[in-house]
Design a protein around this motif. Structure first.
Motif, PDB file in Angstrom:
ATOM      1  N   ASN A 201       0.835  -1.198   0.000  1.00  0.00           N
ATOM      2  CA  ASN A 201       0.000   0.000   0.000  1.00  0.00           C
ATOM      3  C   ASN A 201       0.876   1.257   0.000  1.00  0.00           C
ATOM      4  OD1 ASN A 201       0.820   0.305   2.748  1.00  0.00           O
ATOM      5  ND2 ASN A 201      -0.826  -1.087   3.370  1.00  0.00           N
ATOM      6  N   THR A 202       0.268   2.392   0.317  1.00  0.00           N
ATOM      7  CA  THR A 202       0.968   3.673   0.256  1.00  0.00           C
ATOM      8  C   THR A 202       2.221   3.691   1.122  1.00  0.00           C
ATOM      9  OG1 THR A 202      -1.198   4.709  -0.016  1.00  0.00           O
ATOM     10  CG2 THR A 202       0.657   6.162   0.453  1.00  0.00           C
ATOM     11  N   ALA A 203       2.102   3.277   2.365  1.00  0.00           N
ATOM     12  CA  ALA A 203       3.244   3.306   3.272  1.00  0.00           C
ATOM     13  C   ALA A 203       4.300   2.287   2.862  1.00  0.00           C
ATOM     14  CB  ALA A 203       2.775   3.040   4.704  1.00  0.00           C
ATOM     15  N   TYR A 204       3.847   1.111   2.432  1.00  0.00           N
ATOM     16  CA  TYR A 204       4.775   0.061   2.013  1.00  0.00           C
ATOM     17  C   TYR A 204       5.651   0.538   0.859  1.00  0.00           C
ATOM     18  CZ  TYR A 204       6.334  -4.637   0.657  1.00  0.00           C
ATOM     19  OH  TYR A 204       7.092  -5.745   0.365  1.00  0.00           O
ATOM     20  N   HIS A 205       5.037   1.185  -0.118  1.00  0.00           N
ATOM     21  CA  HIS A 205       5.808   1.650  -1.270  1.00  0.00           C
ATOM     22  C   HIS A 205       6.617   2.903  -0.935  1.00  0.00           C
ATOM     23  CE1 HIS A 205       6.908   1.558  -5.453  1.00  0.00           C
ATOM     24  NE2 HIS A 205       6.586   2.833  -5.598  1.00  0.00           N
ATOM     25  N   ASP A 206       6.159   3.678   0.030  1.00  0.00           N
ATOM     26  CA  ASP A 206       6.928   4.849   0.439  1.00  0.00           C
ATOM     27  C   ASP A 206       8.291   4.439   0.985  1.00  0.00           C
ATOM     28  OD1 ASP A 206       6.719   7.917   1.087  1.00  0.00           O
ATOM     29  OD2 ASP A 206       7.549   6.986   2.895  1.00  0.00           O
ATOM     30  N   VAL A 207       8.335   3.304   1.678  1.00  0.00           N
ATOM     31  CA  VAL A 207       9.607   2.786   2.181  1.00  0.00           C
ATOM     32  C   VAL A 207      10.599   2.643   1.023  1.00  0.00           C
ATOM     33  CG1 VAL A 207      10.737   0.745   3.167  1.00  0.00           C
ATOM     34  CG2 VAL A 207       8.605   1.592   4.163  1.00  0.00           C
ATOM     35  N   TYR A 212      16.929   4.457   2.651  1.00  0.00           N
ATOM     36  CA  TYR A 212      17.132   3.256   3.464  1.00  0.00           C
ATOM     37  C   TYR A 212      16.371   2.046   2.919  1.00  0.00           C
ATOM     38  CZ  TYR A 212      12.562   4.425   5.531  1.00  0.00           C
ATOM     39  OH  TYR A 212      11.236   4.724   5.719  1.00  0.00           O
ATOM     40  N   GLY A 213      15.343   2.276   2.088  1.00  0.00           N
ATOM     41  CA  GLY A 213      14.525   1.171   1.597  1.00  0.00           C
ATOM     42  C   GLY A 213      14.635   0.916   0.113  1.00  0.00           C
ATOM     43  N   SER A 214      15.620   1.530  -0.545  1.00  0.00           N
ATOM     44  CA  SER A 214      15.689   1.445  -2.006  1.00  0.00           C
ATOM     45  C   SER A 214      16.002   0.044  -2.519  1.00  0.00           C
ATOM     46  CB  SER A 214      16.721   2.435  -2.547  1.00  0.00           C
ATOM     47  OG  SER A 214      18.019   2.116  -2.062  1.00  0.00           O
ATOM     48  N   MET A 234      10.801  -5.281   3.731  1.00  0.00           N
ATOM     49  CA  MET A 234      11.157  -4.435   4.863  1.00  0.00           C
ATOM     50  C   MET A 234       9.878  -3.993   5.571  1.00  0.00           C
ATOM     51  SD  MET A 234      13.267  -0.809   5.150  1.00  0.00           S
ATOM     52  CE  MET A 234      14.891  -1.561   4.996  1.00  0.00           C
ATOM     53  N   PRO A 235       9.631  -4.502   6.766  1.00  0.00           N
ATOM     54  CA  PRO A 235       8.458  -4.059   7.520  1.00  0.00           C
ATOM     55  C   PRO A 235       8.641  -2.620   7.985  1.00  0.00           C
ATOM     56  CG  PRO A 235       9.829  -5.461   8.877  1.00  0.00           C
ATOM     57  CD  PRO A 235      10.428  -5.489   7.490  1.00  0.00           C
ATOM     58  N   GLU A 247       4.806   9.473   9.775  1.00  0.00           N
ATOM     59  CA  GLU A 247       6.145   9.192   9.272  1.00  0.00           C
ATOM     60  C   GLU A 247       6.324   7.688   9.212  1.00  0.00           C
ATOM     61  OE1 GLU A 247      10.851  10.076  10.375  1.00  0.00           O
ATOM     62  OE2 GLU A 247       9.234  11.008  11.534  1.00  0.00           O
ATOM     63  N   VAL A 248       6.779   7.197   8.073  1.00  0.00           N
ATOM     64  CA  VAL A 248       7.038   5.770   7.900  1.00  0.00           C
ATOM     65  C   VAL A 248       8.453   5.472   8.358  1.00  0.00           C
ATOM     66  CG1 VAL A 248       7.108   3.852   6.268  1.00  0.00           C
ATOM     67  CG2 VAL A 248       5.467   5.703   5.924  1.00  0.00           C
ATOM     68  N   ARG A 249       8.601   4.501   9.257  1.00  0.00           N
ATOM     69  CA  ARG A 249       9.924   4.146   9.771  1.00  0.00           C
ATOM     70  C   ARG A 249      10.140   2.645   9.644  1.00  0.00           C
ATOM     71  NH1 ARG A 249      10.137   7.528  15.494  1.00  0.00           N
ATOM     72  NH2 ARG A 249      10.012   9.655  14.577  1.00  0.00           N
TER      73      ARG A 249
END
Length: 257
Positions: A201-207, A212-214, A234-235, A247-249
């Motif tokens: 979803n939105t937050a998952y793809h924002d990572v 740090y999540g590329s 990456m959870p 904020e997504v962390r």
């Protein structure tokens, strides 16, 4: 004599119209700071491309997709009796699920390869990552080659391998378009069914759009299975941001939202 629009024509252009209509809704909702995953300041400072250039890039990709779709429908068209046979609801559901799995599989491996191949990332895929802070109408902002390889060919394969009809494709590609736009909208809105029904979803793809999540969360647009299976999952956790919004962390396994 009434005016009729063919399923092939609708399958080509309805997803394009839906892209801009659904994106437009999020443009109107963009002022709700309490639901943003990034501040407006971050969007202005971190993104490396103007919104005008994004619109031009998306329109170019949609033009290419439309041309390929018209050719595909022309080549695979059937004027015989088989074209008039309506599939059962079970067959239709099977076709849609198959198309989702094919599209997810193609996009995962192509997307991941574009990150690991330095040449492809530098010259092609990095264009999409100029949007460090994603927004809705930037969902299809890609290099034309990436748009062709990832989205257009992926869509063609999902159509062909699922065996769906042009009429069914109207619904499938419209749904895929809405889902892709939603994944890039940058807003965590209460009651959003995509956030409830999909881990991707939105937050998952924002990572994935953050430094740090590329190298993680490559899956798109429906499921997270390939990330889970191949160790690129990456959870994350959603934290309230001081000043409003979320904020997504990165989070430890088992603690994600």
């Amino acid at each position: 004599m009434g005016f009729e629009v063919s399923d092939e024509l609708l399958g080509t252009f309805v997803p394009v119209l839906i892209y801009w209509a659904y994106s437009g809704i999020y443009v109107l909702l963009d002022s709700f700071e309490e639901y943003r995953l990034h501040t407006r300041k971050d969007e202005d400072e971190k993104n490396l491309v103007s919104k005008r250039s994004v619109v031009k890039g998306v329109l170019l990709q949609q033009t290419i997709q439309a041309i390929v779709a018209i050719i595909l429908f022309k080549v695979t068209g059937d004027d015989g009796a088989a074209a008039s046979v309506k599939p059962s609801y079970i067959d239709l559901a099977r076709q849609l699920v198959t198309a989702m799995l094919v599209l997810d599989t193609w996009q995962y491996f192509m997307h991941r390869y574009m990150h690991h191949n330095k040449f492809l990332y530098k010259h092609i895929h990095s264009q999409h990552h100029r949007l460090v802070v994603p927004y809705a109408f930037g969902a299809l902002y890609n290099h034309p080659v990436e748009g062709l390889l990832l989205d257009t060919i992926g869509g063609a394969l999902s159509f062909l391998l699922s065996g769906m009809s042009p009429r069914a494709s109207i619904f499938f590609f419209s749904f895929a378009t809405i889902k892709t736009v939603d994944d890039h909208c940058g807003l965590w809105l209460p009651g959003n069914l995509f956030h409830v029904l999909f881990r991707n979803n939105t937050a998952y793809h924002d990572v994935h759009h953050q430094l740090y999540g590329s190298k993680y969360n490559f899956s798109q647009p429906f499921f997270v299975m390939w990330d889970r299976i191949l160790g690129t999952y990456m959870p994350y956790s959603l934290e309230k941001r001081t000043g409003g919004g979320f904020e997504v962390r990165p989070a430890k396994e088992g603690k994600e939202i």
